[in-house]
Design a protein around this motif. Structure first.
Motif, PDB file in Angstrom:
ATOM      1  N   PHE A  73      27.701  38.444  31.971  1.00  0.00           N
ATOM      2  CA  PHE A  73      27.651  39.212  33.162  1.00  0.00           C
ATOM      3  C   PHE A  73      28.173  40.547  32.928  1.00  0.00           C
ATOM      4  CE2 PHE A  73      29.203  41.255  37.117  1.00  0.00           C
ATOM      5  CZ  PHE A  73      28.169  40.775  38.062  1.00  0.00           C
ATOM      6  N   GLY A  74      27.743  41.768  33.517  1.00  0.00           N
ATOM      7  CA  GLY A  74      28.271  43.305  33.043  1.00  0.00           C
ATOM      8  C   GLY A  74      29.293  43.372  33.905  1.00  0.00           C
ATOM      9  N   ALA A  75      28.976  43.995  35.002  1.00  0.00           N
ATOM     10  CA  ALA A  75      29.970  44.797  36.087  1.00  0.00           C
ATOM     11  C   ALA A  75      29.102  45.148  37.397  1.00  0.00           C
ATOM     12  CB  ALA A  75      30.547  45.969  35.495  1.00  0.00           C
ATOM     13  N   LEU A  87      30.328  43.081  45.566  1.00  0.00           N
ATOM     14  CA  LEU A  87      31.084  41.961  44.970  1.00  0.00           C
ATOM     15  C   LEU A  87      30.775  40.614  45.209  1.00  0.00           C
ATOM     16  CD1 LEU A  87      33.336  41.538  42.702  1.00  0.00           C
ATOM     17  CD2 LEU A  87      35.005  41.588  44.621  1.00  0.00           C
ATOM     18  N   ARG A  91      28.794  38.762  42.094  1.00  0.00           N
ATOM     19  CA  ARG A  91      29.778  38.166  40.990  1.00  0.00           C
ATOM     20  C   ARG A  91      30.557  37.227  41.958  1.00  0.00           C
ATOM     21  NH1 ARG A  91      34.947  38.400  40.365  1.00  0.00           N
ATOM     22  NH2 ARG A  91      35.691  37.560  38.154  1.00  0.00           N
ATOM     23  N   ARG A 105      41.432  34.398  30.854  1.00  0.00           N
ATOM     24  CA  ARG A 105      41.505  35.755  30.510  1.00  0.00           C
ATOM     25  C   ARG A 105      42.475  35.940  29.306  1.00  0.00           C
ATOM     26  NH1 ARG A 105      40.946  39.251  35.962  1.00  0.00           N
ATOM     27  NH2 ARG A 105      38.960  38.887  36.356  1.00  0.00           N
ATOM     28  N   ARG A 131      43.391  32.342  35.892  1.00  0.00           N
ATOM     29  CA  ARG A 131      43.391  32.820  37.191  1.00  0.00           C
ATOM     30  C   ARG A 131      42.579  31.704  38.128  1.00  0.00           C
ATOM     31  NH1 ARG A 131      39.897  38.206  39.166  1.00  0.00           N
ATOM     32  NH2 ARG A 131      39.759  37.642  41.279  1.00  0.00           N
ATOM     33  N   TYR A 138      40.772  34.948  48.068  1.00  0.00           N
ATOM     34  CA  TYR A 138      39.407  35.210  47.833  1.00  0.00           C
ATOM     35  C   TYR A 138      38.666  34.151  48.434  1.00  0.00           C
ATOM     36  CZ  TYR A 138      40.375  38.994  44.467  1.00  0.00           C
ATOM     37  OH  TYR A 138      40.702  40.236  43.726  1.00  0.00           O
ATOM     38  N   ASP A 246      44.258  38.067  39.396  1.00  0.00           N
ATOM     39  CA  ASP A 246      43.362  39.460  39.196  1.00  0.00           C
ATOM     40  C   ASP A 246      44.342  40.541  39.033  1.00  0.00           C
ATOM     41  OD1 ASP A 246      41.304  41.110  39.486  1.00  0.00           O
ATOM     42  OD2 ASP A 246      41.292  41.176  41.584  1.00  0.00           O
ATOM     43  N   GLU A 278      32.358  37.634  30.934  1.00  0.00           N
ATOM     44  CA  GLU A 278      31.946  39.130  31.248  1.00  0.00           C
ATOM     45  C   GLU A 278      33.424  39.797  30.945  1.00  0.00           C
ATOM     46  OE1 GLU A 278      32.413  39.905  35.413  1.00  0.00           O
ATOM     47  OE2 GLU A 278      33.697  37.939  35.893  1.00  0.00           O
ATOM     48  N   ILE A 280      36.462  42.243  32.060  1.00  0.00           N
ATOM     49  CA  ILE A 280      37.172  42.471  33.137  1.00  0.00           C
ATOM     50  C   ILE A 280      36.813  43.601  33.786  1.00  0.00           C
ATOM     51  CG2 ILE A 280      39.446  42.850  33.942  1.00  0.00           C
ATOM     52  CD1 ILE A 280      40.403  40.618  32.365  1.00  0.00           C
ATOM     53  N   GLY A 282      35.206  46.821  35.599  1.00  0.00           N
ATOM     54  CA  GLY A 282      33.876  46.977  36.484  1.00  0.00           C
ATOM     55  C   GLY A 282      32.966  47.969  36.132  1.00  0.00           C
TER      56      GLY A 282
HETATM   57  N1  GGG Z   1      33.009  42.693  35.260  1.00  0.00           N
HETATM   58  C1  GGG Z   1      34.002  42.417  36.123  1.00  0.00           C
HETATM   59  C2  GGG Z   1      33.527  43.275  37.508  1.00  0.00           C
HETATM   60  O1  GGG Z   1      32.461  43.658  37.769  1.00  0.00           O
HETATM   61  N2  GGG Z   1      34.658  43.341  38.708  1.00  0.00           N
HETATM   62  C3  GGG Z   1      34.372  44.057  39.448  1.00  0.00           C
HETATM   63  C4  GGG Z   1      35.641  43.674  40.602  1.00  0.00           C
HETATM   64  O2  GGG Z   1      35.784  44.418  41.469  1.00  0.00           O
HETATM   65  N3  GGG Z   1      36.094  42.389  40.512  1.00  0.00           N
HETATM   66  C5  GGG Z   1      37.156  42.012  41.438  1.00  0.00           C
HETATM   67  C6  GGG Z   1      37.545  40.630  40.998  1.00  0.00           C
HETATM   68  O3  GGG Z   1      37.569  40.537  39.759  1.00  0.00           O
HETATM   69  O4  GGG Z   1      38.058  40.050  41.903  1.00  0.00           O
END
Ligand code: GGG
Length: 357
Positions: A73-75, A87, A91, A105, A131, A138, A246, A278, A280, A282
């Motif tokens: 996965f990218g972002a 989000l 993801r 991590r 984590r 969440y 996080d 991925e 970390i 964004g």
């Molecule tokens: N590659 C990680 C990504 O795209 N993270 C975006 C993001 O805002 N993540 C919030 C989280 O990890 O809880």
């Protein structure tokens, strides 16, 4: 020969740039070992998909992903789509949908990467943050009502279950046991969050009884930020709730030099579903399209993917290539260099091709 099927979801912004680099590195290391092949199917899901379809991924997205050995996965995140929509629509939908409850991590100062920590360099910081990735802050529980009225109300409920805590704690102790230091730091905020976090401490004590060989200590999350900054060498494996993990891992990435080098693995330890790997970071729209995004986090995440598939030799080769390229000074601007994404990725690929040849 073993063939692994990888689902690639580059997503938004620099996700597209760094996943391209990571896939090239995966291809190079698979060719070099000659032990396995990788077939990649790319999914153009994300904010652009949302703008034309009204959803971040198709309704049967999880079903489509289930047949793969791993997800790369990218972002996610775009200035013109609300962040909670992007989000939760992609993801988090994958993490929760596949119950990838362990988010792993690793954090290290790599050779040649300057850390903002005074006098610290490669070897002085070597942590793994675990984590909790399925519940806590969440969980998705909560709601909003009485909109636009004076008594408009919103709740965001942190949900902690005995099962959720016990399984992440067991995972963290097992991971700590495999590391040289055999030391686990359990992070909570159990002085103020007197229900869920007190249960974390209680269950940590219970699980610890099965791991007498792992040294453990406890930290409140606020004090933990200070310890990470002032005594980094006193830490090894760290376990924390979803939100705390996080935040701490963003701090950790910065202390190791840049979020641009920090990888993460969303693991289903029971292997019921594919796990997801991925960077970390964004989508970083401020630098998207400029060709200067750091691909190291994505390439390091590819190492985690290979380890998860049991290709430990290939994972080590790729990690060594990353370290040698950083040490040689081929670095993007976020870590003090002037190389492009492509130059760093090419240097890693050349390093793999040239290794011992
Ligand atoms: N590659 C990680 C990504 O795209 N993270 C975006 C993001 O805002 N993540 C919030 C989280 O990890 O809880």
């Amino acid at each position: 020969m073993q063939n692994y099927r990888i689902a690639a979801i580059p997503g938004d912004g620099i996700g597209r740039e760094v996943i391209g680099a990571g896939l090239s590195a995966l291809d190079a290391v698979s060719r070099r070992t000659g032990r396995f092949t990788i077939s990649v199917e790319e999914f153009a899901w994300g904010s652009e998909f949302y703008k034309s379809h009204g959803v971040m991924m198709p309704r049967d997205g999880l079903k489509q992903l289930r047949r793969f050995d791993a997800i790369y996965f990218g972002a996610v995140g775009s200035p013109d789509v609300p962040d909670h929509v992007s989000l939760w629509g992609l993801r988090l939908a994958i993490c929760q949908g596949f119950d990838q409850y362990a988010n792993v991590r690793p954090v290290r100062i790599l050779p040649g990467i300057p850390s903002p920590l005074r006098g610290k360099g490669a070897g002085d910081l070597d942590w793994v943050i675990v984590r909790e990735n399925s519940e806590g802050e969440y969980s998705g529980h909560g709601g909003r009502s009485h909109r636009r009225m004076r008594h408009e109300v919103a709740t965001e409920t942190a949900v902690f279950t005995r099962e959720g805590i016990e399984r992440i704690m067991r995972f963290a102790f097992q991971l700590a046991r495999k590391r040289k230091a055999r030391h686990l730091t359990i992070v909570t905020k159990s002085n103020a969050q007197r229900h869920g976090m007190v249960m974390w401490d209680k269950i940590a004590d219970e699980v610890a009884a099965d791991f007498p060989d792992v040294r453990r200590d406890r930290m409140l999350v606020d004090a933990m930020t200070v310890r990470m900054t002032l005594e980094p060498e006193s830490l090894d494996t760290i376990v924390a709730s979803n939100l705390h993990g996080d935040i701490l891992s963003d701090l950790a990435g910065a202390l190791a030099g840049s979020l641009g080098i920090a990888p993460t693995a969303n693991i289903d330890p029971e292997n019921r579903s594919p796990s997801m790997f991925e960077p970390i970071h964004g989508s970083a729209f401020d630098i998207a399209g400029k060709g200067i995004a750091n691909p190291i986090a994505a390439i390091w995440a590819a190492c985690q993917l290979l380890e998860h598939l049991g290709e430990n030799g290939a994972a080590s080769e790729l990690m060594l290539a990353i370290e040698e390229v950083c040490a040689a000074g081929v670095r993007t601007p976020d870590v003090g260099g002037n190389a492009t994404t492509e130059e760093v990725a090419s240097a890693v690929i050349d390093n793999i091709r040239d290794a011992n040849s």
